[in-house]
Design an enzyme around this catalytic site. Structure first.
Site, mmCIF file in Angstrom:
data_model
loop_
_atom_site.group_PDB
_atom_site.id
_atom_site.type_symbol
_atom_site.label_atom_id
_atom_site.label_comp_id
_atom_site.label_asym_id
_atom_site.label_seq_id
_atom_site.Cartn_x
_atom_site.Cartn_y
_atom_site.Cartn_z
ATOM 1 N N THR A 1 0.852 -1.194 0.000
ATOM 2 C CA THR A 1 0.000 0.000 0.000
ATOM 3 C C THR A 1 0.884 1.239 0.000
ATOM 4 O OG1 THR A 1 -1.952 1.034 1.002
ATOM 5 C CG2 THR A 1 -0.333 0.153 2.531
ATOM 6 N N ASN A 2 0.341 2.390 0.362
ATOM 7 C CA ASN A 2 1.134 3.620 0.385
ATOM 8 C C ASN A 2 0.748 4.434 1.614
ATOM 9 O OD1 ASN A 2 -1.199 5.388 -0.338
ATOM 10 N ND2 ASN A 2 -1.153 4.055 -2.136
ATOM 11 N N ASP A 3 1.291 5.641 1.714
ATOM 12 C CA ASP A 3 1.138 6.431 2.948
ATOM 13 C C ASP A 3 -0.147 7.235 3.028
ATOM 14 O OD1 ASP A 3 3.385 5.832 4.457
ATOM 15 O OD2 ASP A 3 4.660 7.095 3.200
#
Ligand code: PMT
Length: 403
Positions: A208-210
Site C-alpha cells: 500500500t502507500n502512505d
C-alpha cells in the site's frame, strides 16, 4: 473565493451559556466567521468579552448601541448571516421567535434575518414539557426552523432529566447537516475517492502507500457542505465519515475501479484523491509465505493495475467533470501537465510530496491547480480543510462556466 460561512450565534440566559464558548471555538477552528449576539440574561452567566476574544468579533448586546452610523446594526448583522444558531435557547427566546416578539437585540435580529435557523432548546425538563413551550417549538418547526432535540442527563438543578444542551461537537454536526444556501454544487452528484488501495501478497501482507485519506475526506466534507450529494469511495483509513456523505468501502484498485466506473454514469463530478496502487502482485498466495533456510531472498512479481481515470475518460459525457491528483517527487508541473492531458481531466491537483508538510499523511498540503484553459493556481501551505475549500472553489467555478 471560499464560501466562508457566516454564523450568527445567539446566546441566551442559561447556565449552559459556557458551552457556547466551546461552540464558538469549534466554529472558528472550522474556518467559519462567527458573530455573537447575547441577551441580558446570558450576560449574567458569561461575559461578552469571552465571546469577543474567541470569535475575534464585537459582540452585539444592545439594540440601541448604534455602533455604525451608516448602518442599522440589527439589519446589517441579519443580512450578513448565512446561518443563525440559537444555543442555548431558553423558553423565553423560543417563545419570542415563535410569536414574533422583537424586544431586544437577539429577538430583533432573529426576526430580521432570512437565513436558515438552528435552535437548541436548553432548559429544565418541566419547562420543556410545559404546553406553551411544546406549542412554541412546534410552531418553530412549522415555520421551517430546525430544532435540535435536547440531551438527557444531569441537570443544573441536581437531578437527571431532559433539557440539557447537547455537547458543542453534536451541535457542530447538526450545523453541518443543514443544507447551505443554493451554490453551484447544490444537488450535484459527486464521487470523491480517498485513501491508499491495498494489494495482497498473502493473507497477512499487502502493498500500500502512505495515504491517510485526509485530503479526500476534507474534499468530500466541503462538497457536502455546499449542497452536493457526495459518495465517498474510500480505501481503509482511520477517519470518520463526514456527516451527510454516502460511504462505499473498498480495498483493492480493482474494487475501486469497479465502484467508480459503475457509479460514474450517474455522476456530475469525480474527484480522484485516492492514492491508487499502480502495480499489484501477479498472484496472491493462499497461505502465509513462510521463510525457510534456503530462501534468503524472495521476489514478488508485479503487474500494472488498470488506470481508473483513463477508463473513466472513455465513458465521459459532455458536462461531466473529472478531477485528478498528481503526487510527484520531481518535475511537478511537467508531470502534472502530462496527467491533465493524458487522463482528459478538467482539473489536476498537483502536490510535490517530497516537500515537508505536503501530500501524504499530515494535516497540511500545498497544491498547484492546473486546468486546460487557465494559468496554474498555486496555493500556500495550509491545513487540508483550507486546501479542500480552494480546490472546491475552482471546481465550483468550472461548474458555473460549463453550466
Ligand atoms: O490521503 P492523504 O494522506 O491526505 O494524502 C493526500 C494525497 C497525497 C494521497 C493526495 O493529495 C494525492 O495526491 N492523491 C493522488 C495520489 C496518486 O495516486 O497520484 P498519481 O500521480 O499516482 O495518480 C494520478 C491520478 O490518477 C490520481 O488522481 C489517481 O487517483 C489516479 N489513478 C492512479 C493510478 C491508477 N491506477 N488509476 C488512477 O485513476
Amino acid at each position: 473565493m471560499a464560501e466562508q460561512r457566516h454564523v450568527a450565534l445567539y446566546v441566551t440566559g442559561s447556565i449552559a451559556a459556557y458551552k457556547a464558548l466551546v461552540l464558538t471555538r469549534l466554529l472558528v477552528k472550522d474556518g467559519v466567521s462567527v458573530r455573537v449576539v447575547m441577551t441580558k440574561a446570558a450576560e449574567a452567566f458569561v461575559t461578552p468579552l469571552s465571546f469577543q476574544v474567541l470569535s475575534k468579533n464585537a459582540v452585539a448586546t444592545d439594540m440601541f448601541a448604534g455602533t455604525d452610523v451608516k448602518a442599522v446594526d440589527h439589519i446589517e448583522l441579519a443580512d450578513w448571516t448565512d446561518l443563525a444558531v440559537v444555543a442555548p435557547a431558553t423558553a423565553d427566546i423560543i417563545g419570542k421567535l415563535a410569536n414574533g416578539i422583537a424586544d431586544d437585540m437577539a429577538s430583533l435580529t432573529l426576526m430580521a434575518t432570512s437565513a436558515p435557523k438552528l435552535v437548541v432548546p436548553t432548559m429544565n425538563q418541566h419547562m420543556l414539557d410545559n404546553p406553551a413551550t411544546a406549542r412554541n417549538i412546534a410552531t418553530l418547526k412549522q415555520d421551517g426552523i430546525s430544532v435540535m432535540t435536547p440531551a438527557s442527563g444531569f441537570l443544573a438543578e441536581g437531578y437527571s432529566g431532559r433539557g440539557r444542551m447537547p455537547e458543542p461537537e453534536e451541535i457542530m454536526r447538526a450545523i453541518k447537516d443543514l443544507r447551505p444556501r443554493k451554490t453551484p454544487l447544490t444537488g450535484k452528484k459527486v464521487i470523491v475517492t480517498a485513501g491508499g488501495t491495498r494489494e495482497r501478497i498473502d493473507p497477512v501482507r499487502f502493498i500500500t502507500n502512505d495515504s491517510s485519506g485526509k485530503m479526500g475526506y476534507a474534499i468530500a466534507e466541503e462538497m457536502q457542505q455546499r449542497g452536493a450529494e457526495v459518495t465517498l469511495i474510500s480505501a481503509p483509513t482511520k477517519l470518520k465519515v463526514p456527516a451527510g456523505v454516502k460511504f462505499v468501502s473498498v480495498l483493492t484498485t480493482e474494487d475501486l475501479a469497479e465502484a467508480v466506473t459503475t457509479a460514474f454514469k450517474q455522476t456530475d463530478i469525480l474527484v480522484m484523491a485516492a492514492a491508487v496502487a499502480d502495480f499489484k502482485p501477479v498472484s496472491s498466495a493462499d497461505q502465509k509465505i513462510k521463510k525457510s533456510a534456503d530462501n534468503d531472498q524472495m521476489t514478488i512479481k508485479l503487474t500494472k493495475t488498470a488506470d481508473i481515470l483513463k477508463q473513466v475518460a472513455k465513458l465521459k459525457q459532455p458536462g461531466q467533470i473529472t478531477v485528478g491528483f498528481a503526487a510527484e517527487t520531481q518535475n511537478l508541473l511537467d508531470n502534472a501537465q502530462h496527467k491533465l492531458v493524458s487522463k482528459q481531466l478538467d482539473l489536476l491537483i498537483a502536490n510535490d510530496v517530497s516537500k515537508p508538510g505536503v501530500g501524504f499523511n499530515g494535516d497540511t498540503n500545498q497544491v498547484t491547480i492546473l486546468q486546460p484553459d487557465q494559468a496554474p493556481i498555486k496555493t500556500t501551505l495550509a491545513d487540508k480543510h483550507t486546501i479542500a475549500k480552494q480546490v472546491v472553489d475552482q471546481i465550483s467555478q468550472r461548474v458555473q462556466k460549463e453550466g
